[in-house]
Scaffold this active site. Structure first.
Site, PDB file in Angstrom:
ATOM      1  N   HIS A   1       0.931  -1.171   0.085  1.00 21.30           N
ATOM      2  CA  HIS A   1       0.396  -0.149  -0.096  1.00 21.30           C
ATOM      3  C   HIS A   1       1.092   1.396   0.217  1.00 21.30           C
ATOM      4  O   HIS A   1       1.883   1.330   0.604  1.00 21.30           O
ATOM      5  CB  HIS A   1      -0.861   0.074   0.933  1.00 21.30           C
ATOM      6  CG  HIS A   1      -2.064  -1.682   1.862  1.00 21.30           C
ATOM      7  ND1 HIS A   1      -2.061  -1.607   2.668  1.00 21.30           N
ATOM      8  CD2 HIS A   1      -2.257  -2.118   0.243  1.00 21.30           C
ATOM      9  CE1 HIS A   1      -2.868  -2.362   2.521  1.00 21.30           C
ATOM     10  NE2 HIS A   1      -2.738  -2.871   0.961  1.00 21.30           N
TER      11      HIS A   1
ATOM     12  N   TYR B   1       2.515   2.470  13.980  1.00 23.55           N
ATOM     13  CA  TYR B   1       2.612   3.652  12.972  1.00 23.55           C
ATOM     14  C   TYR B   1       1.870   4.852  13.432  1.00 23.55           C
ATOM     15  O   TYR B   1       0.879   4.752  13.824  1.00 23.55           O
ATOM     16  CB  TYR B   1       2.609   2.425  11.525  1.00 23.55           C
ATOM     17  CG  TYR B   1       1.366   2.511  11.375  1.00 23.55           C
ATOM     18  CD1 TYR B   1       0.005   2.944   9.981  1.00 23.55           C
ATOM     19  CD2 TYR B   1       1.147   0.686  11.444  1.00 23.55           C
ATOM     20  CE1 TYR B   1      -1.009   2.726  10.323  1.00 23.55           C
ATOM     21  CE2 TYR B   1      -0.143   0.736  11.152  1.00 23.55           C
ATOM     22  CZ  TYR B   1      -1.326   1.220  10.027  1.00 23.55           C
ATOM     23  OH  TYR B   1      -2.374   1.380  10.203  1.00 23.55           O
TER      24      TYR B   1
END
Length: 470
Positions: free
Chosen positions: A71, A134
């Protein structure tokens, strides 16, 4: 595999531009371990960008071989393992010469990675109960541009530790396109505001044919509008060049002009600055020699304190102060601007042709700045990534006066320069019938800081000759 304790904080550049691997100090004993997952001061000093995270996500994976990706999102992210171990694969899916470049590495709690906007990222767990976090600097939006690549793409040829036939993958990830069918993610766009003014038209010419550069006139983007925040998807822009300004120096001394000058040069700039800060946009702001009083005999430097004499200069100084608070900004200070449209040179040429002998001020010193040179200098600062801050940008060469410029215009248009009479500023405005703004007597700006970036301004006298020859 146990986590390595006691590493020194170290950042390493990978073959993919902007993709940075970081070794992180992990402190542990028999009780477990501790680390600073993101420490802005230390990590930016080590070479990581201060990317302004706004959200922290956690991905937990209970089985070995869980695979996610590839992604590419329109934001930056900082990926760090909380527990376990992962194999990561990153593919550059941005427009440019490194499109398709691949980098792989293993991450554990002592190793993290900074993934820039547009770089595809994918992760395969190598231990059970693996969790990684993240940090991202934007929120998910259905209107944003996302790019994907198939995990099994033959061009990328990623050597997965565990065969993709034997791992847990979502049907959606399996359906992503091959590299040949991927539309590269474009860079963040540039927006020129005030695109119909003298500088705006020069910027149109400078950026003619350049992809990703948009132009907006005042009718298309009103900086005073309460709907400005929603007028664009601002996260898609990396740079805004504000060429919109109120420049009627004398009218600014009237009640209506004062209001209009503050509206455009301060409130409009403040609105753009707020948007720039919220969206990590580099704001290019045009300043003026009018922020100084011109009392010094030396050229003004970027660090000289402002001392504006009139309303226009006050509004420009206020706008400068606002923009200077932004982390990413260029304040481009210029003077005596000449471009396409009504200007001093055209006025003098017209007077010469009509047989009118003008009286022109001879006690104000400065250098001419042509809008195409100003546009070129702005693009240079942005394209080269020059250090953010304030830069003087005018023509170079010997300083001159308005009277000398008028005589040059008369000469180049075939008229007697002796027809121009030099007068003092006080004499010139003694019989003025309308409002008059005070002018700095010395408008010469020091160009050393700009020249240190590799941009050499052209000689103002030569540019005037070229301008008149056209």
């Amino acid at each position: 595999m146990s986590t390595e304790f006691g590493k020194q904080l170290q950042v390493t550049q990978t073959p993919i531009p902007g993709l940075l691997v970081a070794d992180i100090p992990v402190h542990g004993d028999s009780r477990g371990w501790f680390k600073e997952n993101w420490q802005q001061a230390k990590m930016t000093a080590a070479g990581l960008p201060d990317f302004g995270p706004v959200q922290n996500n956690v991905s937990f994976n209970d089985a070995v071989g869980t695979t996610r990706g590839i992604h590419a999102e329109p934001w930056d992210k900082w990926v760090s393992v909380a527990t376990g171990r992962i194999f990561g694969a990153w593919v550059d899916l941005r427009e440019g010469p490194t499109f398709g470049a691949v980098y792989t590495a293993e991450l554990d709690p002592s190793r993290a990675i900074f993934v820039p906007r547009g770089v595809g990222n994918s992760y395969q767990t190598l231990e059970p109960d693996t969790a990684y976090t993240y940090l991202v600097n934007d929120h998910w939006s259905p209107d944003a541009t996302y790019t994907f690549l198939n995990l099994a793409d033959e061009s990328a040829a990623i050597e997965w530790p565990i065969s993709l036939q034997n791992v847990e993958i979502s049907a959606k990830d399996l359906a992503h396109p091959r590299l040949a069918d991927v539309s590269p993610m474009p860079p963040r766009k540039t927006l020129v505001v005030g695109a119909n003014g003298q500088l705006g038209r020069a910027l149109r010419a400078e950026y003619d044919g350049v992809a990703g550069v948009e132009f907006a006139t005042r009718d298309e983007l009103n900086l005073s509008s309460p709907a400005l925040d929603s007028a664009r998807r601002w996260r898609d822009y990396g740079t805004v060049i504000n060429a919109a300004a109120y420049t009627a120096v004398d009218l600014a001394e009237t009640p209506a002009g004062r209001r209009d000058a503050w509206t455009a040069n301060v409130h409009g700039v403040a609105a753009l600055a707020r948007i720039a800060a919220a969206n990590r946009i580099t704001l290019v702001h045009i300043s003026s020699d009018y922020v100084f009083d011109g009392h010094s005999d030396a050229p003004s430097t970027e660090t000289d304190p402002p001392a504006p004499l009139g309303v226009y200069g006050q509004t420009k100084a206020a706008g400068d102060a606002i923009v200077s608070t932004l982390p990413q900004h260029y304040i481009v200070r210029t003077s005596w601007v000449i471009g396409d449209g009504k200007n001093f040179v055209h006025t003098m040429a017209s007077l010469a042709e009509r047989g009118i002998d003008p009286k022109v001020v001879h006690d104000q010193a400065g250098r001419l700045t042509f809008t195409d040179d100003l546009a070129r200098g702005i693009r240079h600062l942005v394209d080269t990534g020059a250090p953010f801050g304030t830069y003087n940008l005018t023509g170079s060469g010997a300083p001159t006066t308005w009277a000398d410029i008028a005589r040059t215009v008369f000469t180049h248009t075939g008229h007697d320069p002796a027809r121009v009479t030099g007068v003092s500023t006080d004499e010139y405005f003694a019989f003025a019938t309308g409002p008059v703004a005070p002018r700095p007597r010395n408008s010469v700006l020091d160009l050393a800081k700009l020249e240190a970036t590799g941009f050499m301004p052209q000689d103002g006298g030569q540019r005037l000759a070229d301008f008149l020859n056209k």
